[in-house]
Write an enzyme that holds these catalytic residues in place. Sequence first.
Site, short mmCIF file in Angstrom:
data_model
loop_
_atom_site.label_atom_id
_atom_site.label_comp_id
_atom_site.label_asym_id
_atom_site.label_seq_id
_atom_site.Cartn_x
_atom_site.Cartn_y
_atom_site.Cartn_z
N THR A 72 0.84 -1.20 0.00
CA THR A 72 0.00 0.00 0.00
C THR A 72 0.88 1.25 0.00
O THR A 72 0.65 2.19 -0.78
CB THR A 72 -0.94 -0.02 1.21
OG1 THR A 72 -1.75 -1.21 1.12
CG2 THR A 72 -1.83 1.21 1.26
N GLN A 179 1.39 -9.14 -6.24
CA GLN A 179 0.91 -10.52 -6.37
C GLN A 179 1.89 -11.39 -7.16
O GLN A 179 1.88 -12.61 -7.03
CB GLN A 179 -0.46 -10.56 -7.07
CG GLN A 179 -1.59 -10.01 -6.24
CD GLN A 179 -1.96 -10.92 -5.05
OE1 GLN A 179 -1.75 -12.13 -5.09
NE2 GLN A 179 -2.49 -10.32 -4.00
N ALA A 200 6.35 -8.21 1.32
CA ALA A 200 6.90 -9.50 1.78
C ALA A 200 5.83 -10.52 2.18
O ALA A 200 6.05 -11.72 2.06
CB ALA A 200 7.84 -9.26 2.96
N CYS A 325 -8.80 -6.48 0.77
CA CYS A 325 -8.84 -5.04 1.03
C CYS A 325 -10.19 -4.42 0.71
O CYS A 325 -10.45 -3.29 1.07
CB CYS A 325 -7.75 -4.32 0.25
SG CYS A 325 -6.15 -4.82 0.83
N1 PLP Z 1 -1.31 -4.37 -4.45
C1 PLP Z 1 -1.83 -5.59 -4.68
C2 PLP Z 1 -1.99 -6.09 -6.06
C3 PLP Z 1 -2.22 -6.38 -3.59
O1 PLP Z 1 -2.74 -7.59 -3.82
C4 PLP Z 1 -2.05 -5.89 -2.28
C5 PLP Z 1 -2.51 -6.67 -1.11
O2 PLP Z 1 -3.37 -7.52 -1.21
C6 PLP Z 1 -1.49 -4.62 -2.10
C7 PLP Z 1 -1.13 -3.89 -3.22
C8 PLP Z 1 -1.29 -4.04 -0.74
O3 PLP Z 1 -0.18 -4.63 -0.13
P1 PLP Z 1 0.01 -4.57 1.46
O4 PLP Z 1 -0.98 -5.52 2.04
O5 PLP Z 1 1.42 -5.01 1.68
O6 PLP Z 1 -0.21 -3.16 1.87
#
Ligand code: PLP
Length: 394
Positions: A72, A179, A200, A325
């Site tokens: 994110t 991903q 990670a 999310c």
């Molecule tokens: N981008 C993609 C394609 C994701 O699948 C995710 C999480 O599911 C994120 C960004 C966000 O990553 P994080 O959970 O490390 O903030």
Amino acid sequence: MKRVYLDYSATTPLDERVFEAMKPYFTEKFGNANSLHCFGRDGANAVDSSRRRIAELLGVKPTEIYFTSGGTEGDNWALKGIASAYSHKGKRIIISSIEHAAMLGSAAQLEKQGFDVVYLPVNDKGMVLPEYLEKAITDDTILVSVMTANNEIGTLQPVKELCEIAHKHGAIFHTDAVQAMGSVPVKIRDWNVDLLTFSAHKFYGPKGIGVLYIKSGIKPDKFIAGGHQERSMRGGTTNVPFVVGMSEALRLALENLEENSLKIKKLRDYFVKSIEERVPYVVYNGDRKQRLPQNANFAFEFIEGESLLLRLDMAGIACSSGSACSSGSLDPSHVLLATGLPIEKAHGSIRFSFGKYTTKDDVDYVIEQVVNAVNDLRRLSPLFSEFKGEKKYV
Ligand code: PLP
């Protein structure tokens, strides 16, 4: 009760070996990597060697690796950092319409600040065709961002071609590889991307740590003001154990990528084949070939995805409708709608994501449970009764 985890795209368990590598940095080697004494040096050395190892694994320079708190943050930084640093060149930004919420949310904020954000369409398999970008791009476009692989339907995008088009028009190119990393080859140099995000916890590392790769010469504005960490680009005390854990997780993931991917793909293909053979009226969302090995996504017609999810949860099975999310929302998936799937089918869609600990036994159990649950839910479904009634008169 048997429990089966088929939600590896939401997150993965920490690999025991990663945990072992991290442990000393919580306890005896707890120093702040920015402190000048020997405790600090322990931390700083661990951060340096982890950065070098990650860079080497990815074939890039250590100075191009910036540690973040995860996907994110990486996405937010790439988009907002480039927008603010390059706004004197133009206000146009192009992203795909199937990006993760981290990108879409950042883009919405930029629109409020006066940026002109263009959302690229996808075809019915969730693919951003290069011609869509050719059509949308102008010479005052400052940034193009298209994810390497979609988190809901697993579609792999033609990143290299898209990046080439962006560069031809003088735009910077970012890709969200959250991903993809650890699951399919991510060729930063060959694709020639300018920025790339990964996290990670998608490859058996800890949650809350990631990387934004920034190619030398590309200069986004700093995202978190503070101390001089990350070459003064991202303030905040470095999370040493997590950095160490991420580098170990990446090493394990990339060393075993082919073997793990093949095993996972075999189980996924067996699952898909079995569901398609045994459950009528299902749509397999996404592309059959250009797809992450761990991803299967089905629309089960005439039922609600949420009801199926709950039924499977009661049988100890973890999977998801949409992405983790957006699970707080009852809106149908923006990804499935972008592929042209009608709302009612998008509502009946479920993502099953497989991982290195998934077994054939697990998959057999899930197949049985899905077949039973779909049959039960359809028996209760007015839509299905209506459909069967209509069929009688055809
Ligand atoms: N981008 C993609 C394609 C994701 O699948 C995710 C999480 O599911 C994120 C960004 C966000 O990553 P994080 O959970 O490390 O903030």
